[in-house]
Motif scaffolding. Sequence first.
Motif, PDB file in Angstrom:
ATOM      1  N   MET A  77       0.827  -1.200   0.000  1.00 23.93           N
ATOM      2  CA  MET A  77       0.000   0.000   0.000  1.00 23.93           C
ATOM      3  C   MET A  77       0.864   1.253   0.000  1.00 23.93           C
ATOM      4  SD  MET A  77      -3.065   1.231   2.585  1.00 23.93           S
ATOM      5  CE  MET A  77      -3.455  -0.436   2.955  1.00 23.93           C
ATOM      6  N   GLU A  80       2.386   1.709  -3.445  1.00 25.33           N
ATOM      7  CA  GLU A  80       1.408   2.196  -4.416  1.00 25.33           C
ATOM      8  C   GLU A  80       1.138   3.690  -4.221  1.00 25.33           C
ATOM      9  OE1 GLU A  80      -3.041   1.135  -6.116  1.00 25.33           O
ATOM     10  OE2 GLU A  80      -2.323   0.096  -4.330  1.00 25.33           O
ATOM     11  N   ILE A  81       0.990   4.118  -2.998  1.00 22.27           N
ATOM     12  CA  ILE A  81       0.757   5.537  -2.724  1.00 22.27           C
ATOM     13  C   ILE A  81       1.974   6.355  -3.131  1.00 22.27           C
ATOM     14  CG2 ILE A  81       0.409   7.208  -0.863  1.00 22.27           C
ATOM     15  CD1 ILE A  81      -1.322   5.008   0.504  1.00 22.27           C
ATOM     16  N   LYS A  84       2.068   6.683  -6.924  1.00 20.81           N
ATOM     17  CA  LYS A  84       1.067   7.666  -7.354  1.00 20.81           C
ATOM     18  C   LYS A  84       1.540   9.085  -7.071  1.00 20.81           C
ATOM     19  CE  LYS A  84      -3.238   5.138  -7.042  1.00 20.81           C
ATOM     20  NZ  LYS A  84      -4.547   5.130  -6.402  1.00 20.81           N
ATOM     21  N   PHE A  94      -6.670  10.293  -6.030  1.00 23.82           N
ATOM     22  CA  PHE A  94      -5.958   9.257  -5.284  1.00 23.82           C
ATOM     23  C   PHE A  94      -6.927   8.399  -4.477  1.00 23.82           C
ATOM     24  CE2 PHE A  94      -2.419  12.375  -5.577  1.00 23.82           C
ATOM     25  CZ  PHE A  94      -1.557  11.576  -6.284  1.00 23.82           C
ATOM     26  N   CYS A  97      -6.911   2.693  -4.288  1.00 19.51           N
ATOM     27  CA  CYS A  97      -5.637   1.992  -4.264  1.00 19.51           C
ATOM     28  C   CYS A  97      -5.952   0.512  -4.413  1.00 19.51           C
ATOM     29  CB  CYS A  97      -4.912   2.229  -2.944  1.00 19.51           C
ATOM     30  SG  CYS A  97      -4.183   3.857  -2.796  1.00 19.51           S
ATOM     31  N   SER A  99      -4.248  -1.906  -3.622  1.00 13.95           N
ATOM     32  CA  SER A  99      -3.821  -2.643  -2.434  1.00 13.95           C
ATOM     33  C   SER A  99      -4.867  -2.594  -1.319  1.00 13.95           C
ATOM     34  CB  SER A  99      -2.491  -2.091  -1.929  1.00 13.95           C
ATOM     35  OG  SER A  99      -2.587  -0.707  -1.674  1.00 13.95           O
ATOM     36  N   HIS A 100      -5.814  -1.651  -1.374  1.00 13.03           N
ATOM     37  CA  HIS A 100      -6.865  -1.598  -0.356  1.00 13.03           C
ATOM     38  C   HIS A 100      -7.713  -2.864  -0.374  1.00 13.03           C
ATOM     39  CE1 HIS A 100      -6.961   3.085  -0.146  1.00 13.03           C
ATOM     40  NE2 HIS A 100      -5.872   2.559   0.376  1.00 13.03           N
TER      41      HIS A 100
END
Length: 178
Positions: A77, A80-81, A84, A94, A97, A99-100
């Motif tokens: 996560m 990924e953030i 981005k 945003f 995600c 991954s959430h």
Amino acid sequence: MAVALYAAGGVVQYFIDMTVNFETVAHHNALYALPRNFLFYGFPFLALGHVMARDGVLESVQGLLRWPIVAGVLALMALEIWVKYIAFPHDAVFEICLSHFLAAPLLFAWLMTLKLRRAAWWMAPMSAAIYFVHALVLMTLEPLTGLAPTELTLLAIPICVVVGFVIVKINNRPIPLV
């Protein structure tokens, strides 16, 4: 179907982030609503909860609550953030995600292991009221204030709480049958 819809919402969001010039968009919240709506965001998590309610699924997910797995999902996560944040403009969308979709079941499974008191009666209607008014509050405040997303969110939170409280109070008032 839930995974496909969530992935489609992620694709829509990334497409928006790559193609839209955010400096020319008057209402950013309208862009957030496209990928983050019930179809692409709400339904997948609702379906995920429904699947986890089946016999044995929650226990299987709780079996994954090991520090290396949880740390790996949290690292995914964060990665990924970070990607981005580096790859897209800071005012890009945003919301979703990917991954959430891995982190949510782990968080839910962990919360189900806790022995907590039952929530107060007013929490469900209050959270529903805040959920249903938050977009309206944000879309009203954005053109009036011109604030950046973080500041706009910090301003909207107390307003949504007050409006949610009023809605709950009005809803609990007996309606005269005259």
